[in-house]
Scaffold this motif. Structure first.
Motif, PDB file in Angstrom:
ATOM      1  N   LEU A   1      45.315  49.544  35.805  1.00  0.00           N
ATOM      2  CA  LEU A   1      45.515  48.244  35.137  1.00  0.00           C
ATOM      3  C   LEU A   1      44.302  47.355  35.352  1.00  0.00           C
ATOM      4  CD1 LEU A   1      49.243  47.460  35.914  1.00  0.00           C
ATOM      5  CD2 LEU A   1      48.242  48.113  33.745  1.00  0.00           C
TER       6      LEU A   1
ATOM      7  N   ILE B   1      41.661  48.307  32.991  1.00  0.00           N
ATOM      8  CA  ILE B   1      41.938  47.785  31.662  1.00  0.00           C
ATOM      9  C   ILE B   1      41.629  46.296  31.610  1.00  0.00           C
ATOM     10  CG2 ILE B   1      43.799  47.385  30.023  1.00  0.00           C
ATOM     11  CD1 ILE B   1      45.124  49.893  31.064  1.00  0.00           C
TER      12      ILE B   1
ATOM     13  N   VAL C   1      43.835  43.757  33.085  1.00  0.00           N
ATOM     14  CA  VAL C   1      45.051  42.958  32.978  1.00  0.00           C
ATOM     15  C   VAL C   1      44.920  41.760  33.919  1.00  0.00           C
ATOM     16  CG1 VAL C   1      47.489  42.999  33.514  1.00  0.00           C
ATOM     17  CG2 VAL C   1      46.465  44.926  32.370  1.00  0.00           C
ATOM     18  N   PRO C   2      45.273  40.566  33.463  1.00  0.00           N
ATOM     19  CA  PRO C   2      45.150  39.431  34.375  1.00  0.00           C
ATOM     20  C   PRO C   2      46.031  39.610  35.590  1.00  0.00           C
ATOM     21  CG  PRO C   2      46.304  38.802  32.373  1.00  0.00           C
ATOM     22  CD  PRO C   2      45.763  40.161  32.144  1.00  0.00           C
TER      23      PRO C   2
ATOM     24  N   PHE D   1      40.190  41.756  35.593  1.00  0.00           N
ATOM     25  CA  PHE D   1      40.240  40.633  34.668  1.00  0.00           C
ATOM     26  C   PHE D   1      39.203  39.591  35.032  1.00  0.00           C
ATOM     27  CE2 PHE D   1      41.976  37.742  31.719  1.00  0.00           C
ATOM     28  CZ  PHE D   1      41.943  36.498  32.308  1.00  0.00           C
ATOM     29  N   ILE D   2      39.041  39.362  36.321  1.00  0.00           N
ATOM     30  CA  ILE D   2      38.111  38.315  36.763  1.00  0.00           C
ATOM     31  C   ILE D   2      36.703  38.641  36.276  1.00  0.00           C
ATOM     32  CG2 ILE D   2      37.181  37.144  38.767  1.00  0.00           C
ATOM     33  CD1 ILE D   2      40.072  36.562  38.358  1.00  0.00           C
TER      34      ILE D   2
ATOM     35  N   LYS E   1      35.851  40.537  33.773  1.00  0.00           N
ATOM     36  CA  LYS E   1      35.774  40.426  32.312  1.00  0.00           C
ATOM     37  C   LYS E   1      35.700  38.963  31.895  1.00  0.00           C
ATOM     38  CE  LYS E   1      36.834  44.736  30.873  1.00  0.00           C
ATOM     39  NZ  LYS E   1      37.861  45.359  31.737  1.00  0.00           N
ATOM     40  N   TRP E   2      36.463  38.134  32.595  1.00  0.00           N
ATOM     41  CA  TRP E   2      36.457  36.703  32.246  1.00  0.00           C
ATOM     42  C   TRP E   2      35.046  36.163  32.306  1.00  0.00           C
ATOM     43  CZ3 TRP E   2      39.624  32.933  30.508  1.00  0.00           C
ATOM     44  CH2 TRP E   2      39.178  31.627  30.669  1.00  0.00           C
ATOM     45  N   TYR E   3      34.398  36.413  33.441  1.00  0.00           N
ATOM     46  CA  TYR E   3      33.045  35.879  33.600  1.00  0.00           C
ATOM     47  C   TYR E   3      32.090  36.449  32.571  1.00  0.00           C
ATOM     48  CZ  TYR E   3      33.764  33.351  37.936  1.00  0.00           C
ATOM     49  OH  TYR E   3      34.162  32.455  38.881  1.00  0.00           O
TER      50      TYR E   3
ATOM     51  N   VAL F   1      32.721  37.703  29.532  1.00  0.00           N
ATOM     52  CA  VAL F   1      32.944  37.178  28.185  1.00  0.00           C
ATOM     53  C   VAL F   1      32.542  35.713  28.121  1.00  0.00           C
ATOM     54  CG1 VAL F   1      34.654  36.735  26.406  1.00  0.00           C
ATOM     55  CG2 VAL F   1      34.771  38.817  27.718  1.00  0.00           C
ATOM     56  N   TYR F   2      32.856  34.977  29.177  1.00  0.00           N
ATOM     57  CA  TYR F   2      32.471  33.569  29.219  1.00  0.00           C
ATOM     58  C   TYR F   2      30.962  33.442  29.090  1.00  0.00           C
ATOM     59  CZ  TYR F   2      33.216  28.685  30.571  1.00  0.00           C
ATOM     60  OH  TYR F   2      33.307  27.321  30.581  1.00  0.00           O
TER      61      TYR F   2
ATOM     62  N   ILE G   1      43.695  37.234  42.233  1.00  0.00           N
ATOM     63  CA  ILE G   1      44.366  35.941  42.178  1.00  0.00           C
ATOM     64  C   ILE G   1      43.631  34.922  43.036  1.00  0.00           C
ATOM     65  CG2 ILE G   1      46.531  34.775  42.587  1.00  0.00           C
ATOM     66  CD1 ILE G   1      47.961  37.164  41.852  1.00  0.00           C
ATOM     67  N   ASP G   2      43.231  35.317  44.249  1.00  0.00           N
ATOM     68  CA  ASP G   2      42.499  34.391  45.105  1.00  0.00           C
ATOM     69  C   ASP G   2      41.049  34.820  45.123  1.00  0.00           C
ATOM     70  OD1 ASP G   2      42.576  33.543  48.653  1.00  0.00           O
ATOM     71  OD2 ASP G   2      41.502  32.699  46.949  1.00  0.00           O
ATOM     72  N   THR G   3      40.280  34.238  44.217  1.00  0.00           N
ATOM     73  CA  THR G   3      38.914  34.760  44.062  1.00  0.00           C
ATOM     74  C   THR G   3      37.874  33.924  44.776  1.00  0.00           C
ATOM     75  OG1 THR G   3      38.467  33.435  42.123  1.00  0.00           O
ATOM     76  CG2 THR G   3      39.537  35.547  41.782  1.00  0.00           C
TER      77      THR G   3
ATOM     78  N   ALA H   1      34.457  35.726  43.989  1.00  0.00           N
ATOM     79  CA  ALA H   1      33.735  35.090  42.888  1.00  0.00           C
ATOM     80  C   ALA H   1      32.945  33.895  43.392  1.00  0.00           C
ATOM     81  CB  ALA H   1      34.699  34.678  41.786  1.00  0.00           C
TER      82      ALA H   1
ATOM     83  N   VAL I   1      42.391  30.004  40.441  1.00  0.00           N
ATOM     84  CA  VAL I   1      42.042  31.410  40.591  1.00  0.00           C
ATOM     85  C   VAL I   1      40.532  31.569  40.557  1.00  0.00           C
ATOM     86  CG1 VAL I   1      42.215  33.643  39.490  1.00  0.00           C
ATOM     87  CG2 VAL I   1      44.193  32.152  39.576  1.00  0.00           C
TER      88      VAL I   1
ATOM     89  N   ILE J   1      38.994  32.509  25.895  1.00  0.00           N
ATOM     90  CA  ILE J   1      37.741  32.211  26.603  1.00  0.00           C
ATOM     91  C   ILE J   1      36.873  31.294  25.743  1.00  0.00           C
ATOM     92  CG2 ILE J   1      35.736  33.193  27.718  1.00  0.00           C
ATOM     93  CD1 ILE J   1      37.238  35.663  28.264  1.00  0.00           C
TER      94      ILE J   1
END
Lengths: 121, 493, 487
Positions: free
Chosen positions: B386, B389, B391-392, B397-398, B400-402, B404-405, B472-474, B478, C66, C183
């Motif tokens: 997962l 993939i 998944v948040p 996910f973390i 991917k977030w960065y 894409v951002y 969850i606690d990044t 991060a 988060v 995003i």
């Protein structure tokens, strides 16, 4: 004329390039595993020369301190290359050990024969 | 006294441990010594990280010889992060190794395994901590040679071929690195990275320096398995002993990425690399090719370890993509993915290793019905999947977030879509395994399988739990990655 | 009890319930009891939150950060309150029904079934009470993942194939379209918090807003807008309690809820209508309504016909939202409630027929009304509600939608609603007529021996009464919908 003079003056670089390219060619083109290692060794040797040849300063003496001389050749490349040679030896040794084991396991050290056998697996 | 010499100890302790293990006869004693070393390593690394976060970079002169003539060990946020990552992963995986090695390697070779493992650890840690270009090469080869030997210890005879192929390619890569360093040395006259950075000002666009950059990039890319220089990776990961694969997948390529970051941002500087040279385009192209190509190939693999290996190549594509995006968000995404991928892939490979330990199967089709028999291991596999993939709630996910951002901040909509589209391919190859494992009836060796003993169970579950926790606690991961990205972009060392 | 605690409880009760169900799996009765107690406790918590919202409060919790810019936070607003009420209330009924169905059909692996159910409900509450897009997205994905084992419960090849389509479309749309949209919103607006009036107004060009809207609407695959609706008929391989859950309570409602929430709280109704770039949505939603109804006409499998009917009804909500007037927003919210209660009745009836008589095709149902009167009367009530005939709940939603459309002078929604009402009649009434007024066919004579087990009949009677009750006493949903629309 000046061009030819330039080319001849850089003879060390031509040798380095020749060794480098032929070493790489052998690695890629030869199927025998020991020959590949030979090519690898050749390639590594060219790099040793790449470091050593600029180390010789034109008009410099061997790097032993003496009050009579002021321009010395650079000793650092030699030191570095000693290390690199040791690393190279270790690499070839591991490689040869692997080849011995491969020979035990597969009965051959020709890559094409091994791949042919591999496809059947 | 110990506190002052921590940087040296970080490298010397595993080295001594390796030597001691080499002289031992009994595998269990070697394991115990390795365990002690592996528990000391994270302690040292975390102390270094804490020190760097409070008082700035640490500069340690090896042997008392002051830089730039002497060899310097330099710890900044990024290096400390990598040190911590490698040592923590080693510490978590070592309890697992005991049983796994007992089953996969002949008894007379156990002590050699641990000795070589410690050498590999020493090499990786040295690469991360050293501030001298040639010293980095030495450690790089120490770790690489140890890796070749580790891989060759796998049960399948193709492990030997894989090790040989990796040896040839890896040596070419290392030699390219040396060529690059040679050019840099002849142009700047120094091997100390910080000193080199300042001496390169003004001559960055001269031909030898650009040639050096090219050789360095290709050499390091070979080590980090950037597409298309990844060819050695699938076989190496597939046939090495399970715990060796898990450790290498989580650490070896990450340290190579660290090297790339160090050269790109600290020695050369972001302005040189990204402004006039086609670095961005090249890395974008190769990263996207890795993300899609490797993921698609992973879908068609029969051997589950090979599938995960190709998945690793794809994930490395994400990391280099972060470098190519080169703004704060993108770089943070790339750096945090170093950590996140180590967690996910570590969990995945450990779970598969447990399957091999209990049943001996590596083919996906043979794994039918495993979900009921080994629910905890397959649960860990699912969590790792997962996370792949994205998944948040998971670390994937973390990252991917960065990424894409970062892509959207550069107005690269197409890249943002590509990043998320490639994660969709992971759904297919993870879903394949999920279907086989939970939807089919067990047969053969799987029927008698159960969850592995605690020494193997707990590390896997720990990594899986960390995959969720750090999603969850990044603040730790991060946060530190963001700091490192800031420093890199500012060119600070 | 403080609002914080109530919201936390609303999430914890079903989550802990899931854990307890897993632990009590060895005794079926205790396990079922845990499910029912969890459902009732959740409903109680939701009701106490409802009282506060009706008073005008907006309970909220603090956020857990988060990543910089991404917080996990919860806030209760009218639409979320409505959704939570429906979800928690219907969970109780659905649990009663599931007990009857799973035992009546002697389904295997019941414990994982109830556990996944509870987790799905927990994620639904998370979606309902999300304060920002990230929290919503997190629970949205958890909902997809927790319902996958439910959809593939039968574990045969059909179930696997259906599960694949389900997962690929839902994960595909959410990852390729919804996530980049979220995003992008974060990059443009700097925040992801749901704010009345929207957060994107004036921050970027109209074209970007139009593209973002498209990405959101198609990215929210659970709203089953064509052509991304395939997962819904594919998911019919699931046992009927799951279909009832998917179609009434959790998944599809989460979809349209999210669309509505995004339109109201991210884009802003006024901002969108001023920009004028949502007209295409009216066309797409209208297209889905009509085409899905046409496809429904041709289905013989009862559950598949109901599935396509759902696709059509969901687009009613989107159509109403796309009209972009306060009245139509009221209609959209009311229709979420009305459709939930009516559709769950219809699915309960379908499952009842399957459990009692093992019949699945409509052509087999001649004369079944005599043998299974409770089931078919409930079915008839649900069907009337789909068509929109008073005194059933379906009338309310359509009334407000038509009013909103006429207010703005848009003829297309009016045409679509009238045409689809006729189509609904076309594919629902014949079933009712067949069941009651035709002589029993061979299948019914052989297989239909009487009513389904008592829990099933109890459940579907309850929801049928609810369908009528919602029409007679619409005060609370109306109040919430009006608060949502700002009137």
């Amino acid at each position: 004329m000046a061009v030819i003079h330039e080319i001849i003056a850089h003879y060390n670089h031509w040798i380095i390039i020749f060794l480098m390219v032929s070493g790489l060619y052998i690695v890629v083109a030869r199927g025998n595993m020991i020959k590949k290692l030979v090519g690898l060794g050749l390639f590594q040797t060219s790099v040793y020369l790449l470091y050593l040849s600029p180390g010789k300063i034109l008009g410099g003496t061997p790097p032993i301190l003496s009050p009579d001389y002021s321009v010395y050749s650079n000793p650092l490349p030699h030191v570095l290359i000693l290390t690199a040679i040791v690393v190279g030896i270790a690499t070839i040794a591991v490689g040869l050990a692997l080849v011995v084991r491969i020979h035990e396991a597969f009965g051959t050290i020709e890559e094409d024969e091994i791949f042919a056998e591999d496809e059947d697996e | 006294m110990i506190a002052a010499n921590l940087p040296a100890l970080q490298v010397v302790v595993p080295l001594l441990g390796a030597v001691i293990c080499a002289f031992l006869r009994r595998g269990a004693v070697a394991w115990a010594i390795t365990l002690v070393v592996c528990l000391v390593m994270p302690a040292i690394a975390s102390t270094l990280l804490a020190q760097v976060l409070t008082s700035g970079p640490i500069s340690y002169a090896l042997g008392g010889w002051r830089p730039p003539i002497g060899i310097e060990y330099r710890v900044d946020v990024l290096s400390a992060f990598i040190l911590l990552l490698v040592s923590v992963i080693a510490a978590i995986m070592l309890p697992y190794a005991k049983r796994s090695i007992e089953q996969e390697i002949p008894a007379d070779k156990h002590t050699w395994y641990y000795a070589i493992f410690l050498l590999c650890l020493c090499g990786l840690l040295g690469m991360a901590i050293s501030g001298d270009a040639f010293n980095i090469f030495v450690f790089m080869e120490v770790s690489s040679l140890a890796t070749y030997a580790l891989i060759s210890m796998g049960k399948d005879r193709r492990a030997l071929l894989a090790a040989y192929q990796y040896l040839v390619m890896g040596t070419i890569g290392a030699t390219f690195y040396v060529i690059g360093v040679g050019f840099l040395y002849s142009m700047t006259g120094t091997l100390n990275l910080a000193d080199m950075a300042s001496r390169l000002a003004g001559i960055e666009n001269s031909r030898p320096v650009l040639a050096a950059l090219a050789f360095l990039t290709v050499g390091i890319s070979l080590k980090l398995a950037l597409f298309p220089l990844h060819v050695w990776l699938p076989n190496a990961y597939a046939f090495a002993p399970s715990v060796a694969t898990a450790f290498l997948a989580a650490t070896a390529t990450k340290v190579a990425v660290y090297l790339l970051l160090r050269y790109f941002f600290t020695v050369f500087g972001a302005s040189v690399i990204f402004a006039h040279l086609p670095t961005t385009e090249v890395f974008l192209l190769l990263s996207v090719a890795a993300m899609f190509g490797a993921s698609i190939v992973a879908v068609f693999q029969e051997n589950v370890k090979r599938m995960l290996a190709y998945s690793s190549v794809a994930q490395i594509g994400y990391i280099t993509l972060g470098i190519a995006i080169a703004n704060q968000a993108g770089l943070t995404g790339g750096i945090v993915h170093l950590f996140n991928h180590a967690l996910m892939k570590g969990a995945l490979f450990l779970a598969i290793g447990a399957v091999v330990y209990q049943t001996g199967v590596v083919k996906i089709s043979d794994m039918a019905g495993l979900g009921k028999r080994m629910p905890l291991m397959m649960g860990a596999f699912l969590v790792g999947g997962l996370s792949l993939i994205g998944v948040p709630g998971t670390v994937g996910f973390i990252s991917k977030w960065y990424l894409v951002y970062g892509a959207l901040e550069q107005d690269w909509w197409w890249l943002a879509i590509l990043i998320v589209a490639s994660s969709l391919i992971s759904v297919v190859y993870i879903g394949r395994v999920v279907e086989v494992v939970w939807f089919r009836q067990a047969s053969g060796p799987v029927k008698r399988a159960t969850d592995p003993p605690a020494s193997m169970l707990l590390p896997t579950l720990l990594l899986a739990a960390m995959t969720v926790y750090f999603g969850i606690d990044t603040s730790a991961t991060a946060g530190v990655a963001g700091l490192a990205a800031d420093w890199l972009l500012a060119g600070i060392r | 009890m403080s609002a914080d605690t109530l919201i936390a409880l609303a999430l914890l009760v079903p989550a802990l319930g899931a854990g307890l169900i897993a632990l009590t799996g060895w005794n079926a009765n205790v396990r079922e009891g845990v499910t029912l107690v969890s459902a009732m406790s959740l409903f109680a918590v939701v009701l106490s939150l409802l009282c506060r919202v009706l008073d005008g409060q907006m309970p909220a919790t603090g956020g857990f950060e988060v990543v910089q810019g991404l917080t996990l936070a919860f806030a209760v607003e009218p639409l979320g309150m409505l959704f939570a009420c429906i979800a928690s209330g219907l969970w109780i009924v659905n649990s009663v029904y599931s007990i009857g169905y799973m035992r009546g059909n002697k389904e295997p692996r019941q414990t994982p079934f109830y556990v996944c159910f509870a987790i799905a409900i927990a994620s639904t509450i998370g979606i309902a009470f999300a304060a920002n897009l990230f929290t919503l997205f997190l629970f949205y994905e958890i909902l997809t993942l927790s319902t996958y084992p439910l959809v593939t419960h039968k574990a045969d090849d059909d179930a696997k194939a259906g599960g694949r389509v389900y997962l690929l479309i839902l994960l595909g749309t959410s990852m390729v379209l919804l996530l980049p949209a979220i995003i992008a919103t974060a990059v443009i607006a700097g925040t992801l918090d749901f704010t009345f009036g929207g957060i994107l107004a004036g921050k970027t060009s109209d074209t970007v807003i139009a593209i973002l809207l498209a990405m959101y609407v198609f990215g929210i695959g659970k709203a089953a807008l064509m052509p991304l609706h395939w997962w819904l008929p594919a998911a019919m391989v699931a046992p009927t309690p799951v279909s009832a859950l998917l179609h009434a309570v959790a998944v599809v409602k989460a979809g349209v809820f999210t669309v509505l929430k995004v339109i109201v709280y991210i884009f802003g109704v006024e901002a969108l209508s001023n920009a004028g770039n949502a007209t295409w949505l009216v066309w797409v939603a209208g297209f889905t309504v009509i085409v899905a109804s046409l496809v429904a006409l041709r289905q013989d499998n009862l559950k598949r016909r109901l599935a396509y009917s759902t696709v059509s009804q969901l687009s009613y909500v989107i159509l109403a939202a796309a009209i972009l007037t306060p009245i139509s927003i009221v209609g959209a919210a009311m229709h979420i409630a009305a459709h939930a209660v009516s559709k769950i009745t219809l699915f309960f009836a379908a499952g009842s027929i399957y459990t009692a008589a093992h019949l699945t095709e409509i052509s087999q149902l001649n004369g079944i009304g005599r043998r299974m009167p409770w089931t078919m009367v409930a079915f008839a009530i649900g069907a009337l509600s789909m068509i929109g005939v008073p005194p059933t709940a379906g009338f309310l939603g359509k009334w407000f939608m038509l009013t909103g459309a006429m207010d703005t002078g848009q003829w297309l929604p009016i045409v679509v609603i009238i045409a689809s009402t006729l189509l609904n009649a076309g594919y629902f009434l014949p079933i009712v007529v067949q069941a009651f007024f035709k002589a029993p066919g061979k299948d019914v004579q052989e297989h239909a021996k009487g009513e389904a087990p008592f829990p099933i009949v109890l459940a579907l009677t309850a929801t049928a009464i609810g369908t009528i009750g919602l029409f007679l006493y619409p005060a609370i949903p109306m109040a919430l919908s009006k608060m949502l629309a700002g009137i």
